[in-house]
Structure formats: C-alpha cells, structure tokens
Design an enzyme around this catalytic site. Structure first.
Site, PDB file in Angstrom:
ATOM      1  N   SER A 145      46.531  86.095  -9.341  1.00 14.92           N
ATOM      2  CA  SER A 145      47.485  86.996  -8.671  1.00 14.92           C
ATOM      3  C   SER A 145      47.074  87.139  -7.220  1.00 14.92           C
ATOM      4  O   SER A 145      45.880  87.095  -6.911  1.00 14.92           O
ATOM      5  CB  SER A 145      47.464  88.375  -9.332  1.00 14.92           C
ATOM      6  OG  SER A 145      48.182  89.305  -8.527  1.00 14.92           O
ATOM      7  N   TYR A 158      43.285  95.487 -12.543  1.00 16.19           N
ATOM      8  CA  TYR A 158      44.029  94.225 -12.542  1.00 16.19           C
ATOM      9  C   TYR A 158      43.500  93.287 -11.449  1.00 16.19           C
ATOM     10  O   TYR A 158      43.188  92.122 -11.701  1.00 16.19           O
ATOM     11  CB  TYR A 158      45.512  94.529 -12.320  1.00 16.19           C
ATOM     12  CG  TYR A 158      46.417  93.336 -12.283  1.00 16.19           C
ATOM     13  CD1 TYR A 158      46.789  92.684 -13.452  1.00 16.19           C
ATOM     14  CD2 TYR A 158      46.927  92.861 -11.075  1.00 16.19           C
ATOM     15  CE1 TYR A 158      47.643  91.591 -13.425  1.00 16.19           C
ATOM     16  CE2 TYR A 158      47.780  91.776 -11.037  1.00 16.19           C
ATOM     17  CZ  TYR A 158      48.139  91.137 -12.220  1.00 16.19           C
ATOM     18  OH  TYR A 158      48.981  90.058 -12.175  1.00 16.19           O
TER      19      TYR A 158
HETATM   20  P1  NAI Z   1      54.864  88.842 -18.719  1.00 18.29           P
HETATM   21  O1  NAI Z   1      54.315  90.181 -19.089  1.00 18.29           O
HETATM   22  O2  NAI Z   1      56.306  88.693 -18.505  1.00 18.29           O
HETATM   23  O3  NAI Z   1      54.338  87.756 -19.749  1.00 18.29           O
HETATM   24  C1  NAI Z   1      52.975  87.691 -20.094  1.00 18.29           C
HETATM   25  C2  NAI Z   1      52.815  87.006 -21.430  1.00 18.29           C
HETATM   26  O4  NAI Z   1      51.416  87.019 -21.768  1.00 18.29           O
HETATM   27  C3  NAI Z   1      53.553  87.745 -22.557  1.00 18.29           C
HETATM   28  O5  NAI Z   1      54.356  86.846 -23.282  1.00 18.29           O
HETATM   29  C4  NAI Z   1      52.438  88.324 -23.401  1.00 18.29           C
HETATM   30  O6  NAI Z   1      52.752  88.414 -24.781  1.00 18.29           O
HETATM   31  C5  NAI Z   1      51.305  87.331 -23.135  1.00 18.29           C
HETATM   32  N1  NAI Z   1      50.004  87.901 -23.446  1.00 18.29           N
HETATM   33  C6  NAI Z   1      49.517  89.100 -23.065  1.00 18.29           C
HETATM   34  N2  NAI Z   1      48.308  89.309 -23.613  1.00 18.29           N
HETATM   35  C7  NAI Z   1      48.023  88.208 -24.355  1.00 18.29           C
HETATM   36  C8  NAI Z   1      46.935  87.831 -25.162  1.00 18.29           C
HETATM   37  N3  NAI Z   1      45.895  88.643 -25.366  1.00 18.29           N
HETATM   38  N4  NAI Z   1      46.963  86.608 -25.759  1.00 18.29           N
HETATM   39  C9  NAI Z   1      48.020  85.797 -25.583  1.00 18.29           C
HETATM   40  N5  NAI Z   1      49.098  86.115 -24.858  1.00 18.29           N
HETATM   41  C10 NAI Z   1      49.101  87.310 -24.243  1.00 18.29           C
HETATM   42  O7  NAI Z   1      54.063  88.439 -17.391  1.00 18.29           O
HETATM   43  P2  NAI Z   1      54.418  87.399 -16.222  1.00 18.29           P
HETATM   44  O8  NAI Z   1      54.945  88.163 -15.099  1.00 18.29           O
HETATM   45  O9  NAI Z   1      55.117  86.221 -16.737  1.00 18.29           O
HETATM   46  O10 NAI Z   1      52.920  87.019 -15.811  1.00 18.29           O
HETATM   47  C11 NAI Z   1      52.289  85.816 -16.163  1.00 18.29           C
HETATM   48  C12 NAI Z   1      50.963  85.746 -15.423  1.00 18.29           C
HETATM   49  O11 NAI Z   1      51.215  85.806 -14.021  1.00 18.29           O
HETATM   50  C13 NAI Z   1      50.036  86.919 -15.746  1.00 18.29           C
HETATM   51  O12 NAI Z   1      48.707  86.459 -15.819  1.00 18.29           O
HETATM   52  C14 NAI Z   1      50.233  87.849 -14.563  1.00 18.29           C
HETATM   53  O13 NAI Z   1      49.108  88.661 -14.357  1.00 18.29           O
HETATM   54  C15 NAI Z   1      50.452  86.856 -13.441  1.00 18.29           C
HETATM   55  N6  NAI Z   1      51.163  87.408 -12.290  1.00 18.29           N
HETATM   56  C16 NAI Z   1      52.427  87.932 -12.420  1.00 18.29           C
HETATM   57  C17 NAI Z   1      53.058  88.473 -11.299  1.00 18.29           C
HETATM   58  C18 NAI Z   1      54.433  89.064 -11.371  1.00 18.29           C
HETATM   59  O14 NAI Z   1      54.866  89.685 -10.374  1.00 18.29           O
HETATM   60  N7  NAI Z   1      55.176  88.927 -12.448  1.00 18.29           N
HETATM   61  C19 NAI Z   1      52.398  88.476  -9.982  1.00 18.29           C
HETATM   62  C20 NAI Z   1      51.086  87.905  -9.970  1.00 18.29           C
HETATM   63  C21 NAI Z   1      50.508  87.387 -11.086  1.00 18.29           C
END
Ligand code: NAI
Length: 268
Positions: A145, A158
């Site tokens: 991130s 985070y």
């Molecule tokens: P999201 O919340 O939409 O999806 C995250 C996915 O990770 C979910 O399907 C969830 O079930 C899964 N997950 C969570 N804990 C888990 C575990 N213990 N084992 C397996 N799966 C697990 O999040 P998004 O936005 O798609 O984020 C994806 C990545 O990008 C994350 O690492 C997030 O921190 C990072 N990110 C997102 C940003 C944003 O603005 N959306 C900005 C910067 C980084």
C-alpha cells in the site's frame, strides 16, 4: 510475445482473489493465458468469481485458504504443485484494514492486521520461494500500500504491517535473486473496492462520488495531499502493474516497489 498469451503455460497462485484487486489480478492472468489457483478465506466469494468467469474454466482453480495459517498455506502449495503443476508466479493480495488512532488501538486489531498483511505474506512467499529456487525460476509480487511509504492518521497498524511486508519482500528478493527468482511489490493508493468503500462508510459518507471527490481533492487538516491524476484507481490499474512485474517483461526487475497511486504520495 502478444500480451494475450504472455502467461500461456504458466501457473499462478493469487491470495485474496475473491474480490477487488485480487479478483482483477486473477481475471487478467487468466485472460493472458495463465492457469490461476485463486485463493481466499471467503469460499463463497471464490465461487462467485468462478461463476463470473465461465470462459476459461480449465484455467481457473479456486481453493479456500486463510493466509494466516502457515500449515494450511504449506499444505495447499504442496498440493497444488503435486496435482496442478509447478508454480511460476505467486501474488500476495489478501489484506485487511482496521482503522483506529493509536491511542485507541486494540491489541487484537494490531495482531489481526499483522497476521494477514505481514505474516500471510511470509507464509505464502516462503512456501512458493522454497520451490521456485529449486527450479531456478519464479516471480513473487506482493500488493502492499502507499500507506507503507507515507504516515497516515488512523492507519498506524495497517501502514506498519504493509511497510513490513514491503521490506520482507525485498529481503526475500535479495536472498533468492541468484537462484533466478524475482520479488517485487506494488503499492496502490485509493482503489475502488469493498475495502475502500468501507473506509468511506466509516468516515460517514454514503455518497460514493462525494467521498471519492474528497479523497481526490485531499485534506490538508488530515495531512492528505489528494491524487494529482484526479481519479480513484480501478482494480484493473493495480492488476496491470502486478502483471507487468510478474511477467518476463520485467525479467531484469527485482526488489522494486511500484507505486500505483496517481501521484498521491508525491514520490519523486
Ligand atoms: P478487499 O477487502 O476488497 O479484498 C480483500 C480480500 O482479501 C477479500 O476477498 C478477503 O476475503 C481476503 N482476505 C482477507 N483476509 C484474508 C485471509 N486471512 N486469508 C485469505 N484471504 C483473506 O480489498 P482490496 O481493496 O481488493 O485490497 C487488496 C489488497 O490491496 C489488500 O492487501 C489491501 O491492503 C491492498 N490495498 C488496497 C487499497 C484500496 O484502496 N482498496 C489501497 C492500497 C492497498
């Protein structure tokens, strides 16, 4: 090689694949010829992902996996290698965000954040790297991130967990470089996913456009600079960067941290 086929014959493991950025990475890899083992702790979300992609059922395998469990990760990677094939690419996308000022931060939220965002990256990267070094080839990409590179209020756990994941991935990359394995990170800024919308809802906003505008314009009182390119990222924008780093087009790139944040962190 055409971008449509550049991952043909390659096997990729993606975590956090049920939605958002992980789903976009999975779709893009499948579209460009890879076989993807899409994992997530949300089994129903994985089923939805599979149902949405009927075009290449032979190239998408969904497997429930909680990345916080090192034994489950090792067992899944061993089983995938035995039953599907050798892993060429591993992409760490699973992540959680629990916001709180440090003075109110609960120990369990700190621990849960690190369990997924940092320990999960260790578990998956270690299991993949062990096997990749034996074969002398492979690429690992961790989605971190831009909060890892700039202090943010309410996001200490985070941001610290993501900064740790970035440095872990670089150190791993250094250890395995001579064995032909590349390790890089992609650091997104605000991206339109469930995680981002939950953040907007927490801030009391139900109007998606107004919330997005506030992020784009920035908020000096909260020390947020805004987004110079004037838009919130789409999950595909982040997936594009992940695929580049995972591909042979990036064959001479390792230990790199690629920011995909529209300039939000003003990195020179
Ligand atoms: P999201 O919340 O939409 O999806 C995250 C996915 O990770 C979910 O399907 C969830 O079930 C899964 N997950 C969570 N804990 C888990 C575990 N213990 N084992 C397996 N799966 C697990 O999040 P998004 O936005 O798609 O984020 C994806 C990545 O990008 C994350 O690492 C997030 O921190 C990072 N990110 C997102 C940003 C944003 O603005 N959306 C900005 C910067 C980084």
């Amino acid at each position: 090689m055409s971008p449509d086929t550049e991952f043909r014959g390659r096997l990729a493991l993606v975590t956090g694949a049920a939605r958002g950025i992980g789903a976009a990475v999975t779709r893009a890899l499948v579209a460009r010829g890879a076989h993807v083992v899409a994992t997530d702790r949300d089994a129903q979300g994985l089923d939805r992902l599979a149902a949405d992609r009927p075009d290449h059922p032979d190239r998408l395998t969904v497997r429930p996996l909680d990345v916080t469990d090192p034994e489950a990760v090792e067992a899944l990677v061993a089983d995938v290698e035995r039953t599907v094939g050798p892993l060429d690419v591993a992409v760490n996308v699973a992540g959680i965000l629990r916001s709180s000022p440090v003075t109110a931060l609960r120990d369990e939220d700190w621990a849960a954040t690190f369990a997924v965002n940092t320990n999960g990256v260790l578990h998956v990267s270690r299991a993949a790297a062990r096997r990749m070094v034996e074969r002398g080839t492979g690429s690992i990409v961790t989605v971190a991130s831009n909060a890892a590179g700039i202090p943010r209020t309410g996001m200490a756990a985070y941001a610290a967990s993501k900064a740790a994941a970035v440095m872990f991935t670089k150190c791993l990359g250094l250890e395995v470089a001579a064995r032909g394995v590349r390790c890089n990170t992609v650091s997104p800024g605000s991206t339109d996913t469930d995680m981002q919308r939950a953040l907007w809802a927490e801030a009391g906003s139900t109007d998606r456009d107004a919330a997005a505008r506030r992020v784009i314009e920035g908020d000096l009182a909260a020390h947020r600079t805004g987004i110079p390119l004037g838009r919130i990222a789409a999950p595909d924008d982040v997936a594009e960067a992940v695929l580049f780093l995972a591909s042979d087009r990036a064959r001479h790139i390792t230990l790199h941290d690629l920011y995909v944040d529209g300039g939000a962190t003003l990195r020179a």
